[in-house]
Design an enzyme around this catalytic site. Structure first.
Site, PDB file in Angstrom:
ATOM      1  N   SER A 126       0.830  -1.203   0.000  1.00  0.00           N
ATOM      2  CA  SER A 126       0.000   0.000   0.000  1.00  0.00           C
ATOM      3  C   SER A 126       0.864   1.252   0.000  1.00  0.00           C
ATOM      4  CB  SER A 126      -0.923   0.004   1.230  1.00  0.00           C
ATOM      5  OG  SER A 126      -1.849  -1.059   1.161  1.00  0.00           O
ATOM      6  N   ASP A 303     -15.402  -8.649   1.626  1.00  0.00           N
ATOM      7  CA  ASP A 303     -14.501  -7.850   2.448  1.00  0.00           C
ATOM      8  C   ASP A 303     -15.110  -6.492   2.786  1.00  0.00           C
ATOM      9  OD1 ASP A 303     -12.008  -7.018   3.627  1.00  0.00           O
ATOM     10  OD2 ASP A 303     -11.590  -5.906   1.798  1.00  0.00           O
ATOM     11  N   CYS A 353     -19.037  -2.066 -16.966  1.00  0.00           N
ATOM     12  CA  CYS A 353     -19.196  -1.627 -15.579  1.00  0.00           C
ATOM     13  C   CYS A 353     -20.144  -2.507 -14.772  1.00  0.00           C
ATOM     14  CB  CYS A 353     -19.698  -0.184 -15.584  1.00  0.00           C
ATOM     15  SG  CYS A 353     -20.115   0.494 -13.972  1.00  0.00           S
TER      16      CYS A 353
END
Length: 427
Positions: A126, A303, A353
């Site tokens: 990250s 998640d 999408c």
């Protein structure tokens, strides 16, 4: 005869929401409140059960053993050595194991990196861009920026030639600097793999003041649990069209010079959509195949939905395969399609999408129907912008050629006339 295994992906959180950083936009920090008084360390019995059931439940082929947090390295290296041993014990013939971990990188050293390299881990690191942008929200428990510690982690991974995927969240501090972010990763970190993840933090009117302060533990203050509720967003949240412009700027540079050498997940997945493939849950017609495992064995639908209403059960009580295949989880996945408003069903870029992730569907369509994605305007801006290039690359691939042929030919420097061949450039 037992049912045929259903392919799925599970993110395991061995420390739950516990992290050594206090990133302001990290809603998952608030999930600590789901388990009051818990030590937040995955036990040997849960680890053994997780690995065994994961490998039993998956078809032959590649199986991803994926670790996330919180910060998974807080478990210590011995825990992951044990996990690799269990994988070797339980894997079935024909299964190829991919070990992955998402980490903030601040606790890594040579011992960690050597272990990752030995077992071919793919590390998601990250980083939110150059120092000032990264340190805006990715801070430690004392409120200081974490950039220098993360860069030390990157250096040790790089020194051991560990495969790295840069995970960059896009928010108010970096969204207006797309090329600076992209070039930092490409030119300074020499990153070949990148993910750009939009930060969208929902909040109700009552919750918004607390949400703007961040989701970490604040002694003496109320700490809300983040749930997928509310029609407002925090001040850190990226704007919809702002996110679209961010992607467009990077795409324009990437398509001219980096196709085939830099892999940006959003671009790769979009190209798949132009080829009729669905390679990422958020852009697929349905979902439900990407679940989360908490430290104590609890399994949640996703998640992003680690909250009581989406808890499926516990692997110590119900086999993982049954939880994945449960009607509750199948309904969760189907709802992504059946809840699309008419505005989306009639959209010319729906194929790319499919309404994106349901967690972001909390605004109204122009005619007032609920369920439009907060990021819709940005995605429409992006998908319309890339359409000509995507059609060209898709046509190249259908003809058995290479997508990187879309780039203008480069003239090598005079001193490098014996440059590498096209084949080597594409390897």
């Amino acid at each position: 005869m037992s049912p045929r295994p259903i392919p799925f992906h599970l993110l395991a959180k061995p420390t739950g929401a516990i992290c050594n950083l206090d990133c302001k936009y990290c809603f998952f920090l608030s999930k600590e409140t789901l388990y009051p008084g818990d030590p937040f360390r995955m036990s040997e019995s849960v680890l053994d059960t997780y690995i065994r059931q994961l490998l039993e439940a998956q078809p032959s082929g590649e199986v991803n053993v994926a670790w996330q947090g919180g910060e998974p390295t807080l478990m210590g290296l011995d825990f992951f050595k044990r996990s690799v041993q269990l994988v070797e014990k339980y894997k079935k013939p024909g299964q190829k194991i991919l070990h992955t971990m998402q980490t903030n990188g601040t606790l890594l050293n040579d011992e960690w990196a050597a272990f990752f390299k030995q077992h071919n881990f793919l590390i998601g690191l990250s980083v939110d861009g150059p120092k000032a942008m990264h340190d805006a929200y990715r801070v430690n428990k004392g409120g200081a920026g974490s950039f220098d510690q993360v860069m030390r982690g990157w250096e040790v991974l790089n020194r051991h030639a560990v495969d790295i995927n840069i995970l960059c969240t896009i928010h108010a501090a970096n969204a207006d600097h797309p090329l600076e972010v992209y070039r930092f990763f490409r030119d300074d970190l020499h990153a070949a793999y990148m993910q750009f993840i939009p930060i969208v933090e929902r909040a109700t009117e009552a919750l918004l003041p607390l949400a703007n302060l961040g989701w970490g533990d604040r002694p003496g203050a109320d700490r809300p649990l983040y749930t997928q509720n509310g029609g407002l967003v925090t001040e850190r949240t990226v704007g919809a069209e702002q996110f679209g412009r961010f992607l467009n700027a990077i795409f324009d540079e990437w398509v001219k010079r980096d196709v085939g050498t830099v892999f940006v997940q959003t671009f790769d997945v979009a190209l798949g959509s132009w080829l009729g493939q669905h390679n990422l849950c958020i852009f697929s017609p349905t979902c439900g195949g990407a679940l989360a495992l908490e430290h104590n064995g609890d399994v949640y639908s996703c998640d992003h939905y680690v909250e009581p209403a989406y808890k499926l059960g516990n692997i110590l009580e119900t086999p993982m395969a049954e939880l994945v295949a449960s009607e509750k989880q199948r309904a969760f996945g189907r709802d992504k399609l059946t809840s699309l408003p008419k505005y989306c069903l009639e959209c010319d870029v729906r194929f790319a999408c499919h309404g994106e992730c349901p967690r972001n569907r909390f605004i109204a369509t122009p005619d007032g129907q609920p369920g439009l994605n907060y990021l819709c305007a940005g995605y429409k801006l992006f998908f319309h912008h890339i359409d000509p290039a995507m059609k060209t690359m898709a046509n190249l691939l259908r003809r058995g050629r290479f997508a990187d042929e879309i780039m203008p030919p480069r003239t090598p420097p005079a001193a490098a006339q014996s440059s590498t061949t096209q084949t080597a450039q594409r390897s």
